[in-house]
Design an enzyme around this catalytic site. Structure first.
Site, PDB file in Angstrom:
ATOM      1  N   LEU B 134       0.844  -1.196   0.000  1.00 13.43           N
ATOM      2  CA  LEU B 134       0.000   0.000   0.000  1.00 13.43           C
ATOM      3  C   LEU B 134       0.886   1.256   0.000  1.00 13.43           C
ATOM      4  O   LEU B 134       0.775   2.105  -0.868  1.00 13.43           O
ATOM      5  CB  LEU B 134      -0.923  -0.008   1.229  1.00 13.43           C
ATOM      6  CG  LEU B 134      -1.829   1.221   1.386  1.00 13.43           C
ATOM      7  CD1 LEU B 134      -2.855   1.290   0.255  1.00 13.43           C
ATOM      8  CD2 LEU B 134      -2.558   1.200   2.734  1.00 13.43           C
ATOM      9  N   GLY B 140       2.501   7.823   2.613  1.00 13.62           N
ATOM     10  CA  GLY B 140       2.475   6.925   3.760  1.00 13.62           C
ATOM     11  C   GLY B 140       1.147   7.020   4.471  1.00 13.62           C
ATOM     12  O   GLY B 140       0.234   6.217   4.253  1.00 13.62           O
ATOM     13  N   TRP B 165       8.571  -0.006   2.024  1.00 17.67           N
ATOM     14  CA  TRP B 165       8.317  -0.437   3.405  1.00 17.67           C
ATOM     15  C   TRP B 165       7.437  -1.672   3.450  1.00 17.67           C
ATOM     16  O   TRP B 165       6.618  -1.799   4.355  1.00 17.67           O
ATOM     17  CB  TRP B 165       7.634   0.669   4.221  1.00 17.67           C
ATOM     18  CG  TRP B 165       8.455   1.907   4.338  1.00 17.67           C
ATOM     19  CD1 TRP B 165       8.219   3.100   3.736  1.00 17.67           C
ATOM     20  CD2 TRP B 165       9.655   2.057   5.088  1.00 17.67           C
ATOM     21  NE1 TRP B 165       9.192   3.992   4.056  1.00 17.67           N
ATOM     22  CE2 TRP B 165      10.094   3.382   4.904  1.00 17.67           C
ATOM     23  CE3 TRP B 165      10.406   1.196   5.903  1.00 17.67           C
ATOM     24  CZ2 TRP B 165      11.248   3.863   5.496  1.00 17.67           C
ATOM     25  CZ3 TRP B 165      11.545   1.679   6.500  1.00 17.67           C
ATOM     26  CH2 TRP B 165      11.953   3.002   6.300  1.00 17.67           C
ATOM     27  N   PHE B 239      -8.140  -0.576   3.861  1.00 17.30           N
ATOM     28  CA  PHE B 239      -8.481  -0.247   5.251  1.00 17.30           C
ATOM     29  C   PHE B 239      -9.133  -1.417   5.985  1.00 17.30           C
ATOM     30  O   PHE B 239      -8.924  -1.591   7.185  1.00 17.30           O
ATOM     31  CB  PHE B 239      -9.363   1.010   5.314  1.00 17.30           C
ATOM     32  CG  PHE B 239      -8.582   2.287   5.096  1.00 17.30           C
ATOM     33  CD1 PHE B 239      -7.202   2.255   4.912  1.00 17.30           C
ATOM     34  CD2 PHE B 239      -9.214   3.524   5.087  1.00 17.30           C
ATOM     35  CE1 PHE B 239      -6.466   3.425   4.701  1.00 17.30           C
ATOM     36  CE2 PHE B 239      -8.487   4.703   4.886  1.00 17.30           C
ATOM     37  CZ  PHE B 239      -7.115   4.653   4.684  1.00 17.30           C
ATOM     38  N   GLU B 366       0.828   0.635  10.239  1.00 12.61           N
ATOM     39  CA  GLU B 366      -0.595   0.365  10.502  1.00 12.61           C
ATOM     40  C   GLU B 366      -1.293   1.607  11.057  1.00 12.61           C
ATOM     41  O   GLU B 366      -2.121   1.513  11.955  1.00 12.61           O
ATOM     42  CB  GLU B 366      -0.738  -0.782  11.506  1.00 12.61           C
ATOM     43  CG  GLU B 366      -0.136  -2.077  11.033  1.00 12.61           C
ATOM     44  CD  GLU B 366      -1.024  -2.783  10.039  1.00 12.61           C
ATOM     45  OE1 GLU B 366      -2.195  -2.387   9.908  1.00 12.61           O
ATOM     46  OE2 GLU B 366      -0.537  -3.711   9.392  1.00 12.61           O
TER      47      GLU B 366
HETATM   48  C1  LIG Z   1       9.086  -1.780   9.486  1.00 11.31           C
HETATM   49  C2  LIG Z   1       7.936  -1.273   8.673  1.00 11.31           C
HETATM   50  C3  LIG Z   1       7.140  -2.168   7.978  1.00 11.31           C
HETATM   51  C4  LIG Z   1       6.080  -1.706   7.185  1.00 11.31           C
HETATM   52  N1  LIG Z   1       5.327  -2.625   6.479  1.00 11.31           N
HETATM   53  C5  LIG Z   1       4.405  -2.162   5.577  1.00 11.31           C
HETATM   54  C6  LIG Z   1       3.695  -3.071   4.730  1.00 11.31           C
HETATM   55  O1  LIG Z   1       3.862  -4.281   4.829  1.00 11.31           O
HETATM   56  N2  LIG Z   1       2.852  -2.577   3.803  1.00 11.31           N
HETATM   57  C7  LIG Z   1       2.629  -1.237   3.665  1.00 11.31           C
HETATM   58  O2  LIG Z   1       1.862  -0.862   2.791  1.00 11.31           O
HETATM   59  N3  LIG Z   1       3.271  -0.346   4.475  1.00 11.31           N
HETATM   60  C8  LIG Z   1       4.157  -0.773   5.412  1.00 11.31           C
HETATM   61  N4  LIG Z   1       4.836   0.119   6.221  1.00 11.31           N
HETATM   62  C9  LIG Z   1       4.628   1.540   6.004  1.00 11.31           C
HETATM   63  C10 LIG Z   1       3.832   2.228   7.080  1.00 11.31           C
HETATM   64  O3  LIG Z   1       2.500   1.848   7.020  1.00 11.31           O
HETATM   65  C11 LIG Z   1       4.037   3.735   6.925  1.00 11.31           C
HETATM   66  O4  LIG Z   1       5.356   3.997   7.314  1.00 11.31           O
HETATM   67  C12 LIG Z   1       3.055   4.544   7.735  1.00 11.31           C
HETATM   68  O5  LIG Z   1       1.779   4.489   7.183  1.00 11.31           O
HETATM   69  C13 LIG Z   1       3.477   6.008   7.872  1.00 11.31           C
HETATM   70  O6  LIG Z   1       3.824   6.542   6.648  1.00 11.31           O
HETATM   71  P1  LIG Z   1       5.189   7.364   6.476  1.00 11.31           P
HETATM   72  O7  LIG Z   1       6.284   6.519   7.014  1.00 11.31           O
HETATM   73  O8  LIG Z   1       5.263   7.771   5.079  1.00 11.31           O
HETATM   74  O9  LIG Z   1       5.060   8.571   7.426  1.00 11.31           O
HETATM   75  P2  LIG Z   1       4.303   9.963   7.122  1.00 11.31           P
HETATM   76  O10 LIG Z   1       2.945   9.703   6.648  1.00 11.31           O
HETATM   77  O11 LIG Z   1       5.182  10.796   6.289  1.00 11.31           O
HETATM   78  O12 LIG Z   1       4.228  10.564   8.582  1.00 11.31           O
HETATM   79  C14 LIG Z   1       5.348  11.227   9.216  1.00 11.31           C
HETATM   80  C15 LIG Z   1       4.858  11.885  10.489  1.00 11.31           C
HETATM   81  O13 LIG Z   1       3.886  12.846  10.165  1.00 11.31           O
HETATM   82  C16 LIG Z   1       2.690  12.621  10.870  1.00 11.31           C
HETATM   83  N5  LIG Z   1       1.553  13.004  10.058  1.00 11.31           N
HETATM   84  C17 LIG Z   1       1.249  12.620   8.795  1.00 11.31           C
HETATM   85  N6  LIG Z   1       0.097  13.188   8.389  1.00 11.31           N
HETATM   86  C18 LIG Z   1      -0.346  13.944   9.416  1.00 11.31           C
HETATM   87  C19 LIG Z   1      -1.481  14.783   9.632  1.00 11.31           C
HETATM   88  N7  LIG Z   1      -2.412  14.940   8.697  1.00 11.31           N
HETATM   89  N8  LIG Z   1      -1.596  15.415  10.803  1.00 11.31           N
HETATM   90  C20 LIG Z   1      -0.673  15.242  11.774  1.00 11.31           C
HETATM   91  N9  LIG Z   1       0.405  14.470  11.651  1.00 11.31           N
HETATM   92  C21 LIG Z   1       0.582  13.825  10.476  1.00 11.31           C
HETATM   93  C22 LIG Z   1       2.702  11.154  11.191  1.00 11.31           C
HETATM   94  O14 LIG Z   1       1.889  10.872  12.326  1.00 11.31           O
HETATM   95  C23 LIG Z   1       4.166  10.918  11.455  1.00 11.31           C
HETATM   96  O15 LIG Z   1       4.470  11.290  12.754  1.00 11.31           O
HETATM   97  C24 LIG Z   1       5.843  -0.331   7.088  1.00 11.31           C
HETATM   98  C25 LIG Z   1       6.622   0.559   7.832  1.00 11.31           C
HETATM   99  C26 LIG Z   1       7.662   0.109   8.628  1.00 11.31           C
HETATM  100  C27 LIG Z   1       8.477   1.075   9.398  1.00 11.31           C
END
Ligand SMILES: Cc1cc2nc3c(=O)[nH]c(=O)nc-3n(C[C@H](O)[C@H](O)[C@H](O)COP(=O)(O)OP(=O)(O)OC[C@H]3O[C@@H](n4cnc5c(N)ncnc54)[C@H](O)[C@@H]3O)c2cc1C
Lengths: 251, 390
Positions: B134, B140, B165, B239, B366
Site C-alpha cells: 500500500l 504513507g 516499506w 483499510f 498500521e
Molecule cells: C518496518 C515497517 C514495515 C512496514 N510494512 C508495511 C507493509 O507491509 N505494507 C505497507 O503498505 N506499508 C508498510 N509500512 C509503512 C507504514 O504503514 C508507513 O510507514 C506509515 O503508514 C506512515 O507513513 P510514512 O512513514 O510515510 O510517514 P508519514 O505519513 O510521512 O508521517 C510522518 C509523520 O507525520 C505525521 N503526520 C502525517 N500526516 C499527518 C497529519 N495529517 N496530521 C498530523 N500528523 C501527520 C505522522 O503521524 C508521522 O508522525 C511499514 C513501515 C515500517 C516502518
C-alpha cells in the site's frame, strides 16, 4: 492393536518449587506439565500408531488439574482419555494397581510410560504395572517399533545399543527418546476440545485401596548453597590450591 | 525459569480451553524457537525460513478466517497468538499479521472463488508467503493519493509504480498490491515471477531487524486479468485489512510489554545497589507499579475489543484506540524497563532494547500514533483534521 500410554502431570521442570509447612506448596506451582519421559513414551505411542494403526488410550492417575494434560495429549493424536481420580493416594503400589486395572479394562496389549516421573523420580510405576498385568517389561528404552507380532526396543547399554525383542503383552519405560514430542496444531486442538475425558474411581475399576504401606513424612527444600568465594591477585594462589585440594578434593 | 506472563486481572479465566491451548502452543513455540535464536536473526537481518514452516504447521496463519483450509479461530485466539508471537519479537508477529490480515484476508473477503481456492490453502500452511503493498515512497499516512497505476490492456493489466516499506516483500510468493485503475483504487495479486516485478530488500534498519522489509517495483508489469480482486473498490479495501492487522497489534503490544515487565521485575529483584535490591527502592517500585497498571489496562482493552470483534459489534475507531494506546504504553514500558536494567539494558542478553527499537516501527506502521488520534478526533467532533481542504 490397543496402545496405552501412562502419563503423569508434574510441576514443570522450570517452575520454582516452594515448600510450605512440610509439603510442597502445589498452589504455588506456576506451571504443570507432562512429565518429560512420559512425553517420549507418548511420541513413541503416536509413531507406533502411525506405523501399524490401533487406538491410543492415555491414562493418568491424578487430580482434576491433570485433565489439561490429557487434552494436550489428545491434541497431538491420542484417541481416548482416562483420568483415574487419585483420591489422595500417595502409595505407589496403589497407583500401580489403579493404572493396571485401567490398562486391563482398555484391552491394550502394549503399554508405554516414562522410566520415572520428574517429581518423585521413583521409577516403580512401569515395572509395577507390568507385573500386575502380566506383561513383559523392557525398561529405559529410547525407541520401539513393531516387528512381526511383537516389538523391537532399543536401549543404551554400557557397551553400545541393545536391541530387545519382546512379544505382547508388554510394557516399555522410556528414557530420553530419539525424537522430541511433536507440537500440537490448531486442527489437533479443535479435535481435542471435542474429546470426552472418562473419569473413573477406584470403585469403578474394582480396585480396593487398602491402608497405605508407605506414608510421606515431609518435604524439605534442598539446602541453600553456600555463597561462592572470591580470590584476587597472585598472592592468593597457594590458598586457592590448598582449598581445591583439601576442601573441594578436586586436585 | 518458566515464563510467567503478567496477568494481574486474571484474563486467563475469561478464555475458553481452546483459546488457552492455542495460546500455550504458541507460547511454548516462542520459548523453544524464537527466544534462543532471535538475537542472531536480528544480527543477521533475516527471518529464518524454519519459522515460516513452524507457523504453518501450527496452523495459525490467517487465524480468524474460515474455510479454504483456514483455522477459523476466534478473534480472541487470534489476539492471543499475536500477543505470544510479539512477546518473542515484533518481527515474528509482523510476519504473521501480514500473512493473515494483510495478504490472506483481502483474498478471503474480496477475492473470487477461484482466487480463494487457489491461494488460501497454500497460504494458511505457510507454503506461500504473501505481502501487502500500500505505502509508497511519497504516500504513507495518505495512501489515497498513491501513484501506482494499473492499465487495462484488453487481455492483461499493466502495472507501473513503486511501493516501499513492504513487510515480507522479498520473500513473498505473492503480493496484494493496491493500485489505481481509471482513478479508482483496486487490489491486484502479483506473483513473484510476473514479468516487470522486482522486490529488492531495504537494509539499514535499527528496528524489526528480523523482519524482511522491501520495495516493490513495477515496471510495465504484466498480470493476467483474473488477478484483480473483484469485490472491492476504493480505500475500503486496504483499510479493511488494516483493521484486522491493527486489532492484532493491540494484543501484540501487550506481549512485548509483558516481556519487558517480566525482565525488569526479575532484574530489579536481583540487582543490588547501596546494599539492597533496587526493587526495594520506591522510585523503582513506582516504575514497576506503573507498568503493571498500564499493561493491565491494555490487556482489558484488547480483550474487550476481541469480544466485540467476535460479536461483530466493533467500529474502526475502537480499533484505533486500542492500537494507539497499547503500542504507546508498550513503548513506554520498554523504555522504562531499559532504564531499570541500567547499562545491562542495552545488551542483547536482555530483550528490552530490542522490543523498544521494534516498537518504534509498530508505533508508525498500521496508521501512525497520531493518525489514530486524528481518526478519534474526527469521531468525537465530526470534523476531519487530516488535511486542510474541504
Ligand atoms: C518496518 C515497517 C514495515 C512496514 N510494512 C508495511 C507493509 O507491509 N505494507 C505497507 O503498505 N506499508 C508498510 N509500512 C509503512 C507504514 O504503514 C508507513 O510507514 C506509515 O503508514 C506512515 O507513513 P510514512 O512513514 O510515510 O510517514 P508519514 O505519513 O510521512 O508521517 C510522518 C509523520 O507525520 C505525521 N503526520 C502525517 N500526516 C499527518 C497529519 N495529517 N496530521 C498530523 N500528523 C501527520 C505522522 O503521524 C508521522 O508522525 C511499514 C513501515 C515500517 C516502518
Amino acid at each position: 492393536m490397543g496402545i496405552a500410554v501412562l502419563l503423569k502431570q508434574v510441576p514443570d521442570t522450570t517452575a520454582k518449587i516452594s515448600v510450605s509447612g512440610d509439603r510442597v506448596d502445589e498452589t504455588a506451582v506456576s506451571k504443570w506439565s507432562m512429565s518429560p519421559y512420559d512425553e517420549y513414551a507418548l511420541e513413541a505411542a503416536l509413531q507406533l500408531k502411525e506405523a501399524g494403526g490401533g487406538d491410543i488410550v492415555a491414562i493418568t492417575c491424578g487430580p482434576i488439574r491433570a485433565t489439561k494434560m490429557l487434552t494436550d495429549a489428545a491434541a497431538v493424536g491420542v484417541d481416548n482419555l482416562i483420568l483415574i481420580q487419585d483420591e489422595g493416594v500417595t502409595d505407589s503400589t496403589h497407583v500401580q494397581s489403579l493404572l493396571a486395572a485401567a490398562v486391563k479394562r482398555s484391552g491394550s496389549d502394549v503399554v508405554l510410560c516414562g522410566k520415572q516421573a520428574a517429581d518423585t523420580n521413583g521409577g516403580s510405576t512401569g515395572p509395577g504395572v507390568s507385573h500386575l498385568i502380566g506383561a513383559a517389561c523392557v525398561g529405559m528404552i529410547s525407541e520401539v517399533y513393531a516387528e512381526g507380532d511383537g516389538f523391537i526396543a532399543l536401549r543404551a547399554s554400557p557397551t553400545g545399543n541393545e536391541r530387545v525383542e519382546v512379544s505382547r503383552p508388554c510394557l516399555f519405560t522410556f528414557d530420553k527418546g530419539a525424537t522430541e514430542l511433536r507440537r500440537p496444531n490448531v486442527r489437533g486442538i479443535m479435535m481435542a476440545k471435542k474429546k470426552q475425558i472418562e473419569t473413573v474411581t477406584s470403585d469403578d475399576l474394582g480396585v480396593a485401596i487398602g491402608t497405605s504401606s508407605v506414608s510421606l513424612q515431609s518435604h524439605s527444600p534442598p539446602p541453600v548453597k553456600p555463597p561462592g568465594q572470591k580470590f584476587e591477585g597472585a598472592d592468593s594462589v597457594p590458598v586457592v590450591v590448598a582449598k581445591l585440594r583439601d576442601e573441594a578434593n578436586v586436585i | 525459569m518458566a515464563y510467567e506472563a503478567l496477568d494481574f486481572y486474571d484474563i486467563d479465566s475469561l478464555l475458553t480451553d481452546e483459546e488457552r491451548m492455542v495460546r500455550d502452543m504458541v507460547r511454548d513455540w516462542v520459548d523453544e524457537k524464537i527466544l534462543p535464536n532471535i538475537e542472531k536473526a536480528c544480527h543477521d537481518g533475516v527471518f529464518p525460513d524454519e519459522w515460516r514452516v513452524d507457523l504453518g504447521e501450527m496452523g495459525i496463519l490467517g487465524a480468524p478466517l474460515e474455510g479454504y483450509g483456514c483455522p477459523g479461530l476466534s478473534y480472541i485466539a487470534y489476539g492471543l497468538i499475536c500477543q505470544e508471537l510479539e512477546r518473542g519479537d515484533s518481527g515474528v508477529r509482523s510476519f504473521a499479521s501480514v500473512q493473515g490480515s494483510l495478504a490472506m484476508y483481502p483474498i478471503w473477503d474480496f477475492g473470487s472463488e477461484e482466487q480463494k481456492n487457489h491461494y488460501l490453502p497454500k497460504m494458511t500452511t505457510g507454503e506461500w508467503i504473501g505481502c501487502f503493498g500500500l505505502t509508497e515512497p511519497d504516500y504513507g499516512s495518505n495512501p489515497g493519493d498513491m501513484i501506482t497505476r494499473a492499465e487495462d490492456k484488453g487481455d492483461y493489466y499493466l502495472l507501473n509504480g513503486a511501493k516501499m516499506w513492504i513487510t515480507n516483500g522479498t520473500i513473498a510468493d505473492l503480493a496484494v498490491v493496491w493500485a489505481k485503475l481509471d482513478g479508482v483504487i483496486r487490489g491486484f495479486i502479483v506473483e513473484k515471477d510476473d514479468p516487470g516485478f522486482t522486490a529488492p530488500e531495504m537494509t539499514g534498519k535499527h528496528s524489526l531487524k528480523a523482519s524482511v522489509t522491501s520495495e516493490l517495483v513495477f515496471q510495465d508489469c504484466k498480470i493476467p486479468k483474473d488477478r484483480m480482486l473483484p469485490h472491492v473498490k476504493g480505500l475500503k479495501g486496504p483499510f479493511s485489512c488494516l483493521n484486522n492487522a491493527r486489532y492484532g497489534i493491540s494484543w501484540g503490544a501487550v506481549g512485548a510489554a509483558q516481556s519487558c515487565f517480566s525482565s525488569a521485575r526479575e532484574y530489579a529483584l536481583s540487582r543490588i545497589q547501596f546494599d539492597h535490591p533496587i526493587a526495594s527502592f520506591q522510585l523503582v517500585q513506582n516504575k514497576l507499579a506503573w507498568m503493571l497498571r498500564e499493561i493491565t489496562k491494555a490487556q482489558l482493552l484488547a480483550y474487550h475489543l476481541g469480544k466485540k470483534k467476535d460479536e461483530g459489534t466493533w467500529i474502526p475507531e475502537h480499533i484505533s484506540l486500542a492500537k494507539m494506546n497499547n503500542v504507546d504504553i508498550a513503548l513506554d514500558v520498554a523504555r522504562m524497563a531499559r532504564d531499570i536494567h541500567g547499562a545491562n539494558g542495552i545488551l542483547d542478553e536482555y530483550p528490552v532494547m530490542r522490543h523498544m527499537a521494534n516498537l518504534e516501527s509498530v508505533k508508525t506502521y498500521e496508521g501512525t500514533h497520531d493518525i489514530h488520534n486524528l481518526i478519534l478526533g474526527r469521531y468525537i467532533t465530526g470534523i476531519q483534521a487530516f488535511t486542510r481542504e474541504s
